[in-house]
Design a protein around this motif. Structure first.
Motif, PDB file in Angstrom:
ATOM      1  N   LEU A 304       0.819  -1.205   0.000  1.00 10.49           N
ATOM      2  CA  LEU A 304       0.000   0.000   0.000  1.00 10.49           C
ATOM      3  C   LEU A 304       0.856   1.259   0.000  1.00 10.49           C
ATOM      4  O   LEU A 304       0.521   2.244  -0.672  1.00 10.49           O
ATOM      5  CB  LEU A 304      -0.938  -0.006   1.215  1.00 10.49           C
ATOM      6  N   GLN A 305       1.951   1.247   0.752  1.00  6.85           N
ATOM      7  CA  GLN A 305       2.840   2.404   0.774  1.00  6.85           C
ATOM      8  C   GLN A 305       3.497   2.626  -0.597  1.00  6.85           C
ATOM      9  O   GLN A 305       3.601   3.768  -1.069  1.00  6.85           O
ATOM     10  CB  GLN A 305       3.913   2.233   1.847  1.00  6.85           C
ATOM     11  N   ILE A 306       3.922   1.555  -1.232  1.00  4.17           N
ATOM     12  CA  ILE A 306       4.501   1.686  -2.575  1.00  4.17           C
ATOM     13  C   ILE A 306       3.455   2.230  -3.539  1.00  4.17           C
ATOM     14  O   ILE A 306       3.736   3.128  -4.354  1.00  4.17           O
ATOM     15  CB  ILE A 306       5.050   0.331  -3.052  1.00  4.17           C
ATOM     16  N   SER A 307       2.230   1.715  -3.452  1.00  2.00           N
ATOM     17  CA  SER A 307       1.153   2.195  -4.330  1.00  2.00           C
ATOM     18  C   SER A 307       0.869   3.672  -4.092  1.00  2.00           C
ATOM     19  O   SER A 307       0.570   4.417  -5.041  1.00  2.00           O
ATOM     20  CB  SER A 307      -0.122   1.376  -4.084  1.00  2.00           C
ATOM     21  N   ARG A 308       0.966   4.079  -2.846  1.00  2.00           N
ATOM     22  CA  ARG A 308       0.730   5.491  -2.509  1.00  2.00           C
ATOM     23  C   ARG A 308       1.704   6.411  -3.227  1.00  2.00           C
ATOM     24  O   ARG A 308       1.305   7.410  -3.854  1.00  2.00           O
ATOM     25  CB  ARG A 308       0.849   5.653  -0.999  1.00  2.00           C
ATOM     26  N   PHE A 309       2.989   6.072  -3.180  1.00  2.00           N
ATOM     27  CA  PHE A 309       3.983   6.946  -3.807  1.00  2.00           C
ATOM     28  C   PHE A 309       4.005   6.798  -5.325  1.00  2.00           C
ATOM     29  O   PHE A 309       4.333   7.757  -6.028  1.00  2.00           O
ATOM     30  CB  PHE A 309       5.362   6.664  -3.208  1.00  2.00           C
ATOM     31  N   VAL A 310       3.631   5.630  -5.838  1.00  4.42           N
ATOM     32  CA  VAL A 310       3.488   5.487  -7.286  1.00  4.42           C
ATOM     33  C   VAL A 310       2.329   6.353  -7.780  1.00  4.42           C
ATOM     34  O   VAL A 310       2.396   6.956  -8.872  1.00  4.42           O
ATOM     35  CB  VAL A 310       3.278   4.012  -7.666  1.00  4.42           C
ATOM     36  N   PHE A 311       1.271   6.451  -6.974  1.00  2.00           N
ATOM     37  CA  PHE A 311       0.155   7.324  -7.325  1.00  2.00           C
ATOM     38  C   PHE A 311       0.621   8.776  -7.438  1.00  2.00           C
ATOM     39  O   PHE A 311       0.296   9.471  -8.418  1.00  2.00           O
ATOM     40  CB  PHE A 311      -0.949   7.206  -6.273  1.00  2.00           C
ATOM     41  N   TRP A 312       1.391   9.254  -6.450  1.00  2.00           N
ATOM     42  CA  TRP A 312       1.873  10.639  -6.503  1.00  2.00           C
ATOM     43  C   TRP A 312       2.880  10.837  -7.632  1.00  2.00           C
ATOM     44  O   TRP A 312       2.980  11.926  -8.201  1.00  2.00           O
ATOM     45  CB  TRP A 312       2.484  11.048  -5.163  1.00  2.00           C
ATOM     46  N   GLN A 355       7.473  20.176  -3.991  1.00  2.00           N
ATOM     47  CA  GLN A 355       6.936  19.355  -2.910  1.00  2.00           C
ATOM     48  C   GLN A 355       6.607  17.947  -3.401  1.00  2.00           C
ATOM     49  O   GLN A 355       7.019  16.939  -2.809  1.00  2.00           O
ATOM     50  CB  GLN A 355       5.684  20.030  -2.346  1.00  2.00           C
ATOM     51  N   LEU A 356       5.853  17.854  -4.502  1.00  2.00           N
ATOM     52  CA  LEU A 356       5.464  16.548  -5.024  1.00  2.00           C
ATOM     53  C   LEU A 356       6.682  15.727  -5.443  1.00  2.00           C
ATOM     54  O   LEU A 356       6.738  14.514  -5.224  1.00  2.00           O
ATOM     55  CB  LEU A 356       4.536  16.732  -6.227  1.00  2.00           C
ATOM     56  N   LYS A 357       7.638  16.392  -6.046  1.00  3.81           N
ATOM     57  CA  LYS A 357       8.826  15.687  -6.532  1.00  3.81           C
ATOM     58  C   LYS A 357       9.567  15.000  -5.395  1.00  3.81           C
ATOM     59  O   LYS A 357       9.943  13.820  -5.492  1.00  3.81           O
ATOM     60  CB  LYS A 357       9.741  16.680  -7.253  1.00  3.81           C
ATOM     61  N   TYR A 358       9.771  15.721  -4.300  1.00  4.65           N
ATOM     62  CA  TYR A 358      10.534  15.127  -3.206  1.00  4.65           C
ATOM     63  C   TYR A 358       9.702  14.193  -2.341  1.00  4.65           C
ATOM     64  O   TYR A 358      10.260  13.357  -1.627  1.00  4.65           O
ATOM     65  CB  TYR A 358      11.186  16.228  -2.365  1.00  4.65           C
ATOM     66  N   VAL A 359       8.383  14.317  -2.395  1.00  6.96           N
ATOM     67  CA  VAL A 359       7.549  13.297  -1.765  1.00  6.96           C
ATOM     68  C   VAL A 359       7.821  11.944  -2.427  1.00  6.96           C
ATOM     69  O   VAL A 359       7.947  10.914  -1.752  1.00  6.96           O
ATOM     70  CB  VAL A 359       6.055  13.671  -1.883  1.00  6.96           C
ATOM     71  N   VAL A 360       7.972  11.941  -3.742  1.00  5.47           N
ATOM     72  CA  VAL A 360       8.240  10.703  -4.473  1.00  5.47           C
ATOM     73  C   VAL A 360       9.698  10.267  -4.300  1.00  5.47           C
ATOM     74  O   VAL A 360       9.977   9.102  -3.966  1.00  5.47           O
ATOM     75  CB  VAL A 360       7.909  10.874  -5.969  1.00  5.47           C
TER      76      VAL A 360
END
Length: 581
Positions: A304-312, A355-360
């Motif tokens: 789920l965590q991997i899916s979360r960051f793949v979504f972003w 922000q989005l870039k470094y979240v990923v």
């Protein structure tokens, strides 16, 4: 922290069966939520030097109607400015250097001018299957041969780095920590810091970068990849050396085991390419974590965590099909022709994209590190709704903030919490920021404006703590008017922060263009509009900070109550046992 012991000194439990340990010292472990863990470490660093922490004082409350007005005004203006910038991007797209995407569902043209986003996400996705294998093998080694974890990290990372940065780049990844290790043998922090500065500046000189381009000529964007990976390794080497100087000032630890641990820390795969920076103490704590049995719940949580960051990652990928800020910021003549609303959307988009870039880039590698038992700093929080200038640094990059707090600011300020010492410590921190991010005029002005912003905040804190200010506000600005006064004061910091952010993300030329629009050519309409929206942002940020403080106080109250009940239970149990006997 305890000293690292040699083979003949290890006699404790299962570790006695191992011939050699790859740990430099042992940390006590605590189980808590990740945000609480970050604050816990910060509190420990401050307590070491008897340094005061941050205040939990609430801002005065305002009516919900007034707060709703500020909220709708700011976010409505933000949405409208983004819409206007979207229209500008679509209208000027034909003049920009965009990449055709005929087979994409998201659009036909994409802005791939941002080098970090163009280079690293494809590499992260390509390395994902190998990262899964890395986790599996590391778990097997952690269960049966934990003393060989660092050796495994070194060997596995070498095979991964050669296709990405080449043999020369991989060699440099060994040369840098080896040089730092040689200097570490002196146990002199001043020499370590000077060596770190010398290595970092050398890697940024035109002479070295010219040769680096020649050495990695056959690798796409090879010089950029090598410079980023080596920069992370330089920082980790510095962290390791400073921690060992504190832990083993007499040089009693096994040098070979220390070198193995240093290389394992610097070349740890999940954090090797894009970060985040994980302090050496956290890495050591992760090495000592025992093997945990895998359960279905744990596997599902990681997926789920991997899916979360793949979504972003996909969200970030999508917006580049419709907003062309990175191509536009290289053309100041077009930025100058934007309307004021489009220009506001342009700046906001750059900040949101960062922000989005470094979240990923931080979040996805952290998932694999946590799967192995490590606890790296979390991905950046949204810093837009941040009232305090210094909290932008605190919440965006947790690991780097902890490094600067522990190894620069607090040791310099110490227990002498005077304003002069604080200013000196702040100057040292931003000098480090300037050197770390690259010695250039763009970074210099960005760091300098941020420095004066933090200094202004410190003067404001001192002024608000004085008796004269308290008496004045009590008489002339009671209750809600005091909060509104704070909002006006915050505007004087938000506007320089906006300028600094524009310099960092879009260059000095565009920052000058935007500043002229706000204060000269757009005066007074653009000036007053900017101040109004910044004031609304300040009020929303204060309300969010109030909510966070209340949540923290509520959690602390629950912990105190649980501790009180536990102590009562133990007291009754001991009394009962004593009566029985």
């Amino acid at each position: 922290a305890k000293y690292y012991k040699s083979d003949t000194e290890v006699n404790d439990g299962s570790l006695a069966e191992n011939k050699e340990l790859d740990q430099a010292f042992i940390l006590s472990k605590c189980t808590m939520m990740h945000d609480s863990k970050f604050e816990y470490h910060e509190q420990l660093d401050r307590q070491k030097w008897q340094h005061n922490g941050r205040s939990n004082t609430l801002f005065p409350t305002i009516s919900w109607f007034e707060l709703l007005f500020y909220f709708l005004s700011f976010w409505g203006g933000t949405a409208y400015s983004l819409f206007r910038f979207y229209r500008t991007s679509q209208r000027w797209g034909q003049y920009l250097d965009l990449t055709p995407m005929d087979d994409s569902w998201f659009g036909t043209r994409q802005d791939l001018s941002d080098v970090e986003w163009f280079v690293w996400p494809p590499i992260l996705l390509g390395c994902a299957p190998w990262a899964v294998l890395h986790v599996i093998l590391a778990q097997i080694i952690r269960r049966y041969y934990p003393q060989h974890l660092c050796r495994f990290y070194i060997v596995f990372s070498v095979f991964m780095m050669i296709p990405i940065i080449g043999r020369v780049g991989t060699t440099l990844c060994f040369v840098v920590p080896s040089l730092m290790f040689i200097v570490l043998l002196t146990r002199l922090k001043l020499i370590i810091w000077l060596t770190w500065c010398l290595i970092l500046i050398t890697f940024n000189t035109p002479f070295f970068t010219t040769y680096l381009e020649m050495w990695v000529e056959g690798i796409p964007d090879g010089d950029y990849k090598v410079s980023v990976v080596v920069a992370w390794i330089i920082l980790r080497s510095l962290s390791f050396c400073l921690e060992v100087c504190d832990t083993d000032p007499e040089g009693q630890l096994n040098p070979l085991a220390l070198l193995t641990t240093l290389l394992g820390y610097c070349l740890y795969l999940p954090c090797l390419l894009t970060g985040p920076y994980m302090p050496f103490t956290d890495f050591q704590a992760g090495l000592l974590e025992p093997y945990r049995v895998w359960t279905l719940k744990r596997v599902v949580g990681i997926v789920l965590q991997i899916s979360r960051f793949v979504f972003w990652m996909n969200v970030t990928h999508l917006v580049l099909f419709h907003f062309y800020a990175h191509s536009l910021h290289s053309m100041p003549e077009l930025v100058k022709k934007m309307t004021s609303w489009s220009m506001a959307g342009f700046v906001y988009f750059l900040a949101a994209f960062l922000q989005l870039k470094y979240v990923v880039l931080y979040g996805l590698p952290s998932v694999f590190a946590r799967a192995e038992g490590f606890d790296p700093p979390r991905h950046p929080k949204c810093t837009l709704m941040t009232y305090r200038f210094s909290d932008v640094w605190r919440y965006f990059d947790h690991g780097l903030y902890r490094f600067m707090l522990k190894h620069i600011y607090i040791p310099w300020v110490g227990s002498n919490n005077s304003l002069v010492k604080q200013l000196q410590g702040t100057a040292l921190v931003f000098t480090f920021v300037y050197v770390w991010h690259g010695v250039s005029s763009q970074v210099f002005w960005w760091a300098t404006i941020n420095f004066f912003g933090v200094v202004g905040e410190k003067f404001g804190d001192r002024l608000s703590q004085s008796e004269a200010y308290s008496e004045w506000t009590h008489r002339w600005c009671p209750g809600r008017w005091q909060r509104r006064l704070h909002g006006l004061a915050a505007v004087t910091l938000y506007v320089p922060s906006l300028t600094a952010l524009t310099i960092f993300l879009s260059g000095l030329d565009n920052a000058i263009v935007i500043s002229k629009r706000i204060f000269i050519t757009g005066f007074p309409d653009c000036t007053l509009a900017t101040f109004f929206f910044m004031f609304c942002l300040g009020q929303c940020s204060m309300e969010l900070q109030n909510w966070r403080i209340k949540q923290k106080l509520k959690d602390d109250s629950k912990m105190r109550m649980a501790s009180y009940k536990f102590c009562n239970f133990m007291s009754l149990a001991i009394t009962y046992v004593a009566q029985v006997h």
